[in-house]
Design an enzyme around this catalytic site. Structure first.
Site, PDB file in Angstrom:
ATOM      1  CE  LYS A 187      -2.946   5.421  -1.276  1.00  0.00           C
ATOM      2  NZ  LYS A 187      -4.193   6.007  -1.801  1.00  0.00           N
ATOM      3  CE1 TYR A 206      -2.125   3.212   2.741  1.00  0.00           C
ATOM      4  CE2 TYR A 206      -3.593   2.692   1.070  1.00  0.00           C
ATOM      5  CZ  TYR A 206      -3.371   3.272   1.838  1.00  0.00           C
ATOM      6  OH  TYR A 206      -4.157   4.624   2.268  1.00  0.00           O
TER       7      TYR A 206
HETATM    8  C1  VAH Z   1      -4.936   2.747   6.321  1.00  0.00           C
HETATM    9  N1  VAH Z   1      -6.539   4.197   6.801  1.00  0.00           N
HETATM   10  O1  VAH Z   1      -4.702   2.366   7.584  1.00  0.00           O
HETATM   11  C2  VAH Z   1      -5.365   3.960   5.928  1.00  0.00           C
HETATM   12  C3  VAH Z   1      -4.515   5.091   5.996  1.00  0.00           C
HETATM   13  C4  VAH Z   1      -2.572   6.094   7.319  1.00  0.00           C
HETATM   14  C5  VAH Z   1      -3.709   4.846   7.113  1.00  0.00           C
HETATM   15  O2  VAH Z   1      -3.801   5.423   4.674  1.00  0.00           O
HETATM   16  O3  VAH Z   1      -4.493   1.964   5.443  1.00  0.00           O
END
Ligand code: VAH
Length: 313
Positions: free
Chosen positions: A143, A139
């Site tokens: 990003k 993730y």
């Molecule tokens: C997550 N809510 O937990 C998101 C967010 C900073 C955390 O990017 O993956």
């Protein structure tokens, strides 16, 4: 912003952004897009589209004459670690499709990055806008790569894409979908339902957080800022307040003395440990006048009141 497309419209941010923007410019000017049918109650147009399918998105843009896209569709950190290939495909493929479709048009794009772009070697305190960025989750990698893609499309193709690095977001209307910071929402639901919560990270876990009202307002405000004011075209550090789970539990106990929080850390503890504890968002505050409104006390008070009504009527 006259005709707005919101991808990930069923999500935690998307559902509230649609409602807020609909109140501002009229629900007839909002189009939600998601993999699943719209969640009631909704009053805007809704299309079931997979964001990895560029031509399907193009058809929606042309059908509704879209001039602004809030591209929120994404796998979050915890679910992304369970499905890294899908996280890459959706998070990167979806973003590139939207940027390609905006290229050569006047379409403005909002895309949320995250504090997940920081990693184990980033400073944990007062994390600066420009520092070591070594995310170790799929993730976080999508990003950070997404931020560089946004900068590229701005520089090479003049796409007006704007972005903020969201902290954990706390809200009561739509339950969160697979993030590491989901505990900061679950704790309130469990306090109201059962007066007890078993948290999947430890009591000293301290992360930057933001109430949904602030999060939605930040997305709208950066999109309404003058083009020249948006000096950073990767993504802006953004936060409101940082607190630990133990501090959250203590704040809830001010309203509900019998509430108890237990702890059973799981794989999400390692993800949380790789993120900053608090963020320097001075660039957002200087460039486009970002100001948060909610702190731990007001978040707790509003969440408990709204969830009491939502759960017990
Ligand atoms: C997550 N809510 O937990 C998101 C967010 C900073 C955390 O990017 O993956």
């Amino acid at each position: 912003m006259k005709k707005i497309l919101i991808t990930g419209a069923n999500g935690q941010i998307g559902s509230e952004l649609a409602e807020n923007l609909g109140e501002q410019i009229g629900m007839k000017n909002i189009v939600g897009l998601d993999l699943r049918p719209a969640l009631p109650p909704y009053k805007h147009a809704h299309e079931i589209v997979d964001v990895t399918q560029k031509e399907a998105i193009r058809h929606i843009i042309e059908k509704y004459e879209i001039d602004t896209i809030f591209h929120l569709a994404s796998l979050l950190s915890a679910v992304g670690e369970k499905n890294p290939d899908q996280a890459w495909t959706v998070n990167m493929g979806g973003l590139k499709n939207v940027l390609d479709l905006a290229r050569g048009t006047k379409i403005k794009v909002f895309w949320p990055s995250s504090i997940a772009v920081f990693g184990p070697n980033s400073p944990k305190q007062n994390t600066p806008q420009n520092t070591i960025l070594d995310p170790n989750t799929m993730y976080g990698i999508t990003k950070r790569a997404g931020e560089l893609l946004c900068q590229y499309y701005f520089d090479k193709f003049d796409v007006d894409v704007r972005s903020v690095r969201y902290p954990g977001i706390i809200s009561y209307k739509t339950e969160p979908g697979g993030g590491t910071t989901d505990y900061a929402v679950e704790i309130f639901y469990e306090a109201i339902k059962n007066r007890v919560y078993t948290c999947f990270v430890g009591p000293e876990t301290r992360l930057p957080m933001m109430y949904m009202d602030d999060a939605v307002r930040s997305a709208i405000e950066i999109m309404q800022a003058d083009r020249e004011a948006v000096k950073l075209r990767t993504s802006y550090n953004l936060t409101a307040v940082s607190f630990s789970v133990a501090e959250m539990a203590a704040e809830i106990q001010k309203h509900m003395p019998e509430f108890k929080c237990n702890y059973k850390p799981d794989f999400r503890q390692e993800i949380a440990n790789s993120w900053p504890q608090d963020i320097d968002d001075s660039s957002a505050r200087e460039h486009w006048s970002w100001r948060h409104k909610y702190d731990l006390g007001s978040i707790t008070q509003d969440m408990l009141a709204k969830l009491e009504k939502k759960i017990h009527g």
